[in-house]
Scaffold this motif. Structure first.
Motif, short mmCIF file in Angstrom:
data_model
loop_
_atom_site.label_atom_id
_atom_site.label_comp_id
_atom_site.label_asym_id
_atom_site.label_seq_id
_atom_site.Cartn_x
_atom_site.Cartn_y
_atom_site.Cartn_z
N GLU A 66 0.84 -1.20 0.00
CA GLU A 66 0.00 0.00 0.00
C GLU A 66 0.88 1.25 0.00
O GLU A 66 1.64 1.47 0.94
N ILE A 67 0.77 2.03 -1.05
CA ILE A 67 1.58 3.25 -1.15
C ILE A 67 0.70 4.45 -0.87
O ILE A 67 -0.37 4.61 -1.46
N LYS A 68 1.18 5.29 0.06
CA LYS A 68 0.43 6.53 0.34
C LYS A 68 0.88 7.60 -0.63
O LYS A 68 2.08 7.92 -0.71
N VAL A 69 -0.06 8.14 -1.38
CA VAL A 69 0.26 9.20 -2.34
C VAL A 69 -0.44 10.48 -1.86
O VAL A 69 -1.64 10.45 -1.59
N PRO A 70 0.31 11.59 -1.72
CA PRO A 70 -0.34 12.83 -1.25
C PRO A 70 -1.51 13.21 -2.16
O PRO A 70 -1.43 13.02 -3.39
N ASP A 71 -2.56 13.76 -1.59
CA ASP A 71 -3.74 14.13 -2.38
C ASP A 71 -3.43 15.18 -3.44
O ASP A 71 -4.08 15.25 -4.48
N ASP A 72 -2.42 16.02 -3.13
CA ASP A 72 -2.08 17.07 -4.09
C ASP A 72 -0.91 16.67 -5.00
O ASP A 72 -0.22 17.53 -5.56
N ALA A 73 -0.68 15.36 -5.14
CA ALA A 73 0.45 14.89 -5.96
C ALA A 73 0.29 15.37 -7.40
O ALA A 73 -0.83 15.43 -7.92
N ILE A 74 1.41 15.74 -8.02
CA ILE A 74 1.37 16.18 -9.42
C ILE A 74 2.17 15.21 -10.29
O ILE A 74 2.96 14.41 -9.75
N ALA A 75 1.96 15.29 -11.59
CA ALA A 75 2.67 14.39 -12.51
C ALA A 75 4.17 14.53 -12.31
O ALA A 75 4.68 15.63 -12.15
N GLY A 76 4.86 13.40 -12.31
CA GLY A 76 6.31 13.42 -12.14
C GLY A 76 6.74 13.13 -10.72
O GLY A 76 7.89 12.76 -10.47
N GLU A 77 5.82 13.28 -9.76
CA GLU A 77 6.20 13.07 -8.36
C GLU A 77 6.62 11.61 -8.14
O GLU A 77 6.05 10.69 -8.72
#
Lengths: 270, 56
Positions: free
Chosen positions: B11-22
């Motif tokens: 399970e990977i936590k991805v920030p809600d405001d993640a943008i392309a390239g992150e």
């Protein structure tokens, strides 16, 4: 003996320091074959700003800070590195009696590089992010025959760190890495990386000797400015250079005294 | 937001405001992935290994 000497922009920008360095290279080149590689990133930044092109800097996850080289910056980079800086170094060496010949990595296809399509940075939010690579390159090949020919003719080649990409584009390459690849291709006995500090400092102390494995493990323990020198050191030793010396270029006879053991001396074994 | 690791199903936590390239990494297998979008949908692909030689 073949010695490759690299010095950075802080030394190039100071005429007095550069002239002193040139005198020393004149002495060393009487008995050894010498190739000079220069840096000059700070001068590029200054000229770019004068031309109305402020430079953008990015930071890698390991803390390595570098310019972001877009197309316009690559053009300014070539003008300044292969023009102004390279010729100033050549003039200083000629004044000291050295048969110096300036070339950029583009001339004769001296440095071939692979353009980095992507870069991983720490962005303004402190997060890791992949971005378009711009016009920086990773050196893939050195036209060693050309350098050998120049050395045999008695010249001291003075190389600007500009490379040619696969699509014949001009690429910004790091001077330390360029010097490492040139030293490796020439099977040089010694690579001297001159900087503005006394050598590799760990926990505030100068390290006088290091093995290749210690250099690898020191990558995480040195400042951002030294990381690129350690990467270059590792590459040079892996490519067969016997010894890499990282030392201050601000001292008297900086190359001669480095060859006598001043600074940090790094070899494959202990 | 939580996203399944394409490699190990972790399970990977991805920030809600993640943008392309992150770049995000899987806490289970340690692999790094790059965020990209297909329309509105956030997806992950293997992050390229990039060596640190960036020029002057």
């Amino acid at each position: 003996m073949v010695v490759v000497v690299k010095f950075g922009g802080d030394l190039v920008a100071n005429k007095e320091v550069l002239d002193r360095l040139a005198q020393d290279i004149a002495e060393v080149s009487e008995k050894d074959k010498v190739v000079v590689v220069h840096g000059g990133g700070d001068v590029v930044t200054m000229i770019a700003e004068k031309l109305g092109k402020p430079q953008v800097f990015i930071t890698s996850p390991d803390g390595f800070r570098s310019r972001y080289t877009d197309k316009e910056t690559a053009e300014i980079y070539m003008m300044v590195m292969a023009g102004k800086i390279n010729k100033e170094v050549v003039i200083s060496l000629l004044k000291a009696g050295v048969k110096a010949l300036g070339v950029s990595g583009v001339d004769g296809g001296l440095l071939r590089a692979e353009r980095k399509k992507r870069l991983v940075i720490i962005d303004e939010r402190g997060r890791k992010r992949a971005i378009e690579g711009g016009y920086t390159g990773r050196i893939m090949g050195v036209n060693v025959e050309m350098l050998k020919g120049l050395l045999e003719m008695g010249f001291v080649p003075v190389v600007a760190p500009v490379a040619l990409g696969d699509e014949n584009e001009v690429l910004n390459v790091d001077g330390d890495r360029a010097a490492a690849h040139i030293a490796g291709a020439l099977k040089a006995e010694t690579l001297v990386l001159l900087t503005d500090v006394d050598g590799v400092m760990i926990d505030g102390k100068l390290v006088d000797k290091m093995s290749l494995s210690k250099a690898r493990s020191a990558l995480k323990r040195v400042g951002a400015g030294m990381i690129t020198k350690l990467y270059a050191t590792i590459e040079a030793l892996e490519e067969g250079v016997e010894k890499v010396i990282i030392a201050s270029g601000l001292k008297e006879r900086p190359v001669t005294s480095s060859l006598m053991g001043r600074g940090t001396v790094i070899t494959v074994g202990d | 937001m939580k996203v399944r690791c394409p490699d190990c199903e972790g399970e990977i936590k991805v920030p809600d405001d993640a943008i392309a390239g992150e770049i995000v990494s899987c806490p289970d297998c340690g692999q790094e992935f790059e965020v990209y979008f297909e329309g509105e949908e956030l997806k992950l692909k293997q992050a390229e290994t990039v060596k640190e030689d960036w020029g002057e």
